[in-house]
Scaffold this motif. Structure first.
Motif, PDB file in Angstrom:
ATOM      1  N   ILE A  67      87.090  68.849  45.968  1.00 26.74           N
ATOM      2  CA  ILE A  67      87.438  68.107  47.433  1.00 26.74           C
ATOM      3  C   ILE A  67      86.675  66.837  47.182  1.00 26.74           C
ATOM      4  O   ILE A  67      85.324  66.873  47.322  1.00 26.74           O
ATOM      5  CB  ILE A  67      87.210  68.794  48.664  1.00 26.74           C
ATOM      6  CG1 ILE A  67      87.739  70.304  48.475  1.00 26.74           C
ATOM      7  CG2 ILE A  67      87.619  68.299  49.676  1.00 26.74           C
ATOM      8  CD1 ILE A  67      89.235  70.603  48.003  1.00 26.74           C
ATOM      9  N   LEU A  68      87.573  65.817  47.214  1.00 26.36           N
ATOM     10  CA  LEU A  68      86.837  64.414  47.114  1.00 26.36           C
ATOM     11  C   LEU A  68      86.375  63.907  48.209  1.00 26.36           C
ATOM     12  O   LEU A  68      86.912  64.283  49.299  1.00 26.36           O
ATOM     13  CB  LEU A  68      87.920  63.447  46.637  1.00 26.36           C
ATOM     14  CG  LEU A  68      88.620  63.849  45.204  1.00 26.36           C
ATOM     15  CD1 LEU A  68      89.862  63.077  44.773  1.00 26.36           C
ATOM     16  CD2 LEU A  68      87.445  63.537  43.995  1.00 26.36           C
ATOM     17  N   LYS A  69      85.404  62.880  48.415  1.00 24.08           N
ATOM     18  CA  LYS A  69      84.742  62.471  47.123  1.00 24.08           C
ATOM     19  C   LYS A  69      83.378  63.489  46.936  1.00 24.08           C
ATOM     20  O   LYS A  69      82.901  63.380  45.542  1.00 24.08           O
ATOM     21  CB  LYS A  69      84.401  61.115  47.106  1.00 24.08           C
ATOM     22  CG  LYS A  69      85.459  60.489  47.681  1.00 24.08           C
ATOM     23  CD  LYS A  69      84.930  58.625  47.649  1.00 24.08           C
ATOM     24  CE  LYS A  69      86.081  57.864  47.940  1.00 24.08           C
ATOM     25  NZ  LYS A  69      85.783  57.361  49.710  1.00 24.08           N
ATOM     26  N   GLY A  70      82.691  64.142  47.738  1.00 22.43           N
ATOM     27  CA  GLY A  70      81.505  64.679  47.645  1.00 22.43           C
ATOM     28  C   GLY A  70      81.162  65.708  46.531  1.00 22.43           C
ATOM     29  O   GLY A  70      80.060  65.760  46.106  1.00 22.43           O
ATOM     30  N   SER A  71      82.410  66.140  46.260  1.00 19.76           N
ATOM     31  CA  SER A  71      82.237  67.532  45.202  1.00 19.76           C
ATOM     32  C   SER A  71      81.990  67.017  43.581  1.00 19.76           C
ATOM     33  O   SER A  71      81.973  67.859  42.984  1.00 19.76           O
ATOM     34  CB  SER A  71      83.027  68.270  45.305  1.00 19.76           C
ATOM     35  OG  SER A  71      84.380  67.890  45.068  1.00 19.76           O
ATOM     36  N   VAL A  78      85.808  73.871  45.175  1.00 19.68           N
ATOM     37  CA  VAL A  78      84.318  73.821  44.994  1.00 19.68           C
ATOM     38  C   VAL A  78      84.245  72.528  45.958  1.00 19.68           C
ATOM     39  O   VAL A  78      84.828  71.431  46.012  1.00 19.68           O
ATOM     40  CB  VAL A  78      84.131  73.057  43.519  1.00 19.68           C
ATOM     41  CG1 VAL A  78      82.831  72.476  43.351  1.00 19.68           C
ATOM     42  CG2 VAL A  78      84.412  74.198  42.338  1.00 19.68           C
ATOM     43  N   GLU A  79      83.114  72.761  46.889  1.00 22.26           N
ATOM     44  CA  GLU A  79      82.521  71.727  47.931  1.00 22.26           C
ATOM     45  C   GLU A  79      81.196  71.223  47.680  1.00 22.26           C
ATOM     46  O   GLU A  79      80.714  72.000  47.023  1.00 22.26           O
ATOM     47  CB  GLU A  79      83.039  72.321  49.214  1.00 22.26           C
ATOM     48  CG  GLU A  79      84.066  72.064  50.056  1.00 22.26           C
ATOM     49  CD  GLU A  79      84.316  70.476  50.272  1.00 22.26           C
ATOM     50  OE1 GLU A  79      83.457  69.687  49.930  1.00 22.26           O
ATOM     51  OE2 GLU A  79      84.974  69.972  51.130  1.00 22.26           O
ATOM     52  N   ASP A  80      80.971  70.246  48.227  1.00 18.87           N
ATOM     53  CA  ASP A  80      79.421  69.691  48.257  1.00 18.87           C
ATOM     54  C   ASP A  80      78.917  70.553  49.419  1.00 18.87           C
ATOM     55  O   ASP A  80      77.676  70.906  49.336  1.00 18.87           O
ATOM     56  CB  ASP A  80      79.247  68.198  48.205  1.00 18.87           C
ATOM     57  CG  ASP A  80      80.071  67.475  49.395  1.00 18.87           C
ATOM     58  OD1 ASP A  80      81.145  68.273  49.869  1.00 18.87           O
ATOM     59  OD2 ASP A  80      79.644  66.334  49.598  1.00 18.87           O
ATOM     60  N   ILE A  81      79.410  70.374  50.492  1.00 20.21           N
ATOM     61  CA  ILE A  81      78.818  70.898  51.817  1.00 20.21           C
ATOM     62  C   ILE A  81      79.952  71.556  52.749  1.00 20.21           C
ATOM     63  O   ILE A  81      80.744  71.148  52.998  1.00 20.21           O
ATOM     64  CB  ILE A  81      78.030  69.922  52.389  1.00 20.21           C
ATOM     65  CG1 ILE A  81      77.099  70.402  53.704  1.00 20.21           C
ATOM     66  CG2 ILE A  81      78.806  68.705  52.840  1.00 20.21           C
ATOM     67  CD1 ILE A  81      75.929  69.294  54.095  1.00 20.21           C
ATOM     68  N   HIS A 140      85.529  73.142  59.832  1.00 17.02           N
ATOM     69  CA  HIS A 140      86.828  72.537  59.938  1.00 17.02           C
ATOM     70  C   HIS A 140      87.619  72.393  58.696  1.00 17.02           C
ATOM     71  O   HIS A 140      88.622  72.430  58.580  1.00 17.02           O
ATOM     72  CB  HIS A 140      86.736  71.490  61.105  1.00 17.02           C
ATOM     73  CG  HIS A 140      86.443  71.601  62.274  1.00 17.02           C
ATOM     74  ND1 HIS A 140      87.179  72.510  63.104  1.00 17.02           N
ATOM     75  CD2 HIS A 140      85.283  71.330  63.156  1.00 17.02           C
ATOM     76  CE1 HIS A 140      86.790  72.802  64.498  1.00 17.02           C
ATOM     77  NE2 HIS A 140      85.461  72.064  64.339  1.00 17.02           N
ATOM     78  N   THR A 141      86.872  71.435  57.926  1.00 19.40           N
ATOM     79  CA  THR A 141      87.813  70.998  56.581  1.00 19.40           C
ATOM     80  C   THR A 141      88.151  72.333  55.826  1.00 19.40           C
ATOM     81  O   THR A 141      89.336  72.454  55.573  1.00 19.40           O
ATOM     82  CB  THR A 141      86.765  70.231  55.863  1.00 19.40           C
ATOM     83  OG1 THR A 141      85.967  68.893  56.514  1.00 19.40           O
ATOM     84  CG2 THR A 141      87.269  69.481  54.518  1.00 19.40           C
ATOM     85  N   LEU A 142      86.831  73.307  55.483  1.00 15.45           N
ATOM     86  CA  LEU A 142      87.557  74.341  54.657  1.00 15.45           C
ATOM     87  C   LEU A 142      88.258  75.237  55.212  1.00 15.45           C
ATOM     88  O   LEU A 142      89.250  75.777  54.695  1.00 15.45           O
ATOM     89  CB  LEU A 142      86.156  75.012  54.076  1.00 15.45           C
ATOM     90  CG  LEU A 142      85.614  74.515  52.800  1.00 15.45           C
ATOM     91  CD1 LEU A 142      86.746  74.950  51.685  1.00 15.45           C
ATOM     92  CD2 LEU A 142      85.268  73.260  52.788  1.00 15.45           C
TER      93      LEU A 142
HETATM   94  C1  PRP Z   1      82.121  66.321  53.708  1.00 18.17           C
HETATM   95  C2  PRP Z   1      82.234  67.280  52.855  1.00 18.17           C
HETATM   96  C3  PRP Z   1      83.159  68.626  53.503  1.00 18.17           C
HETATM   97  C4  PRP Z   1      83.146  68.327  54.953  1.00 18.17           C
HETATM   98  C5  PRP Z   1      82.330  69.167  55.552  1.00 18.17           C
HETATM   99  O1  PRP Z   1      83.382  65.492  53.214  1.00 18.17           O
HETATM  100  O2  PRP Z   1      82.501  67.122  51.553  1.00 18.17           O
HETATM  101  O3  PRP Z   1      84.592  68.107  52.971  1.00 18.17           O
HETATM  102  O4  PRP Z   1      82.463  66.988  55.151  1.00 18.17           O
HETATM  103  O5  PRP Z   1      82.428  69.151  57.191  1.00 18.17           O
HETATM  104  P1  PRP Z   1      82.804  70.195  57.898  1.00 18.17           P
HETATM  105  O6  PRP Z   1      82.425  71.587  57.386  1.00 18.17           O
HETATM  106  O7  PRP Z   1      82.293  69.524  59.332  1.00 18.17           O
HETATM  107  O8  PRP Z   1      84.303  69.782  58.007  1.00 18.17           O
HETATM  108  P2  PRP Z   1      83.450  63.929  54.003  1.00 18.17           P
HETATM  109  O9  PRP Z   1      84.658  64.041  55.334  1.00 18.17           O
HETATM  110  O10 PRP Z   1      82.097  63.365  54.332  1.00 18.17           O
HETATM  111  O11 PRP Z   1      83.978  63.310  52.942  1.00 18.17           O
HETATM  112  P3  PRP Z   1      83.411  62.758  51.535  1.00 18.17           P
HETATM  113  O12 PRP Z   1      83.298  64.040  50.665  1.00 18.17           O
HETATM  114  O13 PRP Z   1      84.386  61.742  51.004  1.00 18.17           O
HETATM  115  O14 PRP Z   1      82.069  62.154  51.640  1.00 18.17           O
END
Ligand code: PRP
Length: 176
Positions: free
Chosen positions: A39-43, A96-99, A104-106
């Motif tokens: 999942i771009l870009k963080g990962s 694969v995610e960074d955080i 909400h995103t996942l």
């Molecule tokens: C970050 C991270 C996840 C999301 C998690 O991405 O990579 O996708 O936030 O947050 P949540 O659990 O509160 O939904 P971001 O939107 O910062 O984009 P990036 O990866 O491009 O920095």
């Protein structure tokens, strides 16, 4: 405001933990090809280091979503910006995610991907901030649980900067 940073997880600890995760994932997917979805870009840093250490066949694809409105915290609204290049039907998918923060995103992504009928769908995140969870998300592989602090580095940004730090740091803003 002056930006200051301190190390939360040093490079060698990240490296060691990714080796452990890769060993576990290679065992769990033995005899199969794992399809990594970053999942771009963080990962990007995490998915590259993880993929290099997997000993099973690997394919990769990427998605981009936006979960934050106009510089504020999570809005709960997730927008698909870039979809996958290939179908995932009958594939062994590992996201694969960074955080994971609010979740909400996942939560959105896993529902979206599951509707495409993969053979399996699992989630691997380097960092998890359980204190901030607003949506339930089942995490299959997790690098580190971290406290509710603003983290940067190893893919994570503040205003698009700091992604290239080789360690995970905590950033704070101080009056000059
Ligand atoms: C970050 C991270 C996840 C999301 C998690 O991405 O990579 O996708 O936030 O947050 P949540 O659990 O509160 O939904 P971001 O939107 O910062 O984009 P990036 O990866 O491009 O920095």
């Amino acid at each position: 405001m002056k930006e200051s940073t301190r190390v939360l997880i040093p490079e060698d600890q990240i490296d060691e933990r990714i080796r452990q995760l890769a060993e576990q994932i290679s065992k769990d997917y033995a005899g199969k090809t794992v399809h990594l979805i970053g999942i771009l870009k963080g990962s990007v840093f995490f998915i590259c280091d993880l993929a290099k250490r997997l000993t099973i066949p690997v394919t990769m694809d990427f998605m981009s979503v936006s979960s934050y409105g106009a510089g504020t915290k999570s809005s709960g609204v997730v927008k698909l910006i870039k979809d996958l290049d290939e179908p995932i039907e009958n594939r062994e998918v590992l996201v694969v995610e960074d955080i994971i923060d609010s979740g909400h995103t996942l939560s959105y992504l896993l529902k979206n991907l599951s509707s495409r009928h993969p053979a399996s769908l699992r989630l691997c995140t380097l960092l998890d901030k359980p204190d901030r969870r607003e949506c339930d998300v089942e995490v299959d592989y997790q690098g580190f649980q971290i406290p509710d602090e603003f983290v940067i580095g190893y893919g994570l940004d503040y205003d698009q900067r700091y992604r290239n730090l080789p360690y995970i740091g905590v950033m704070s803003l101080e009056e000059e």
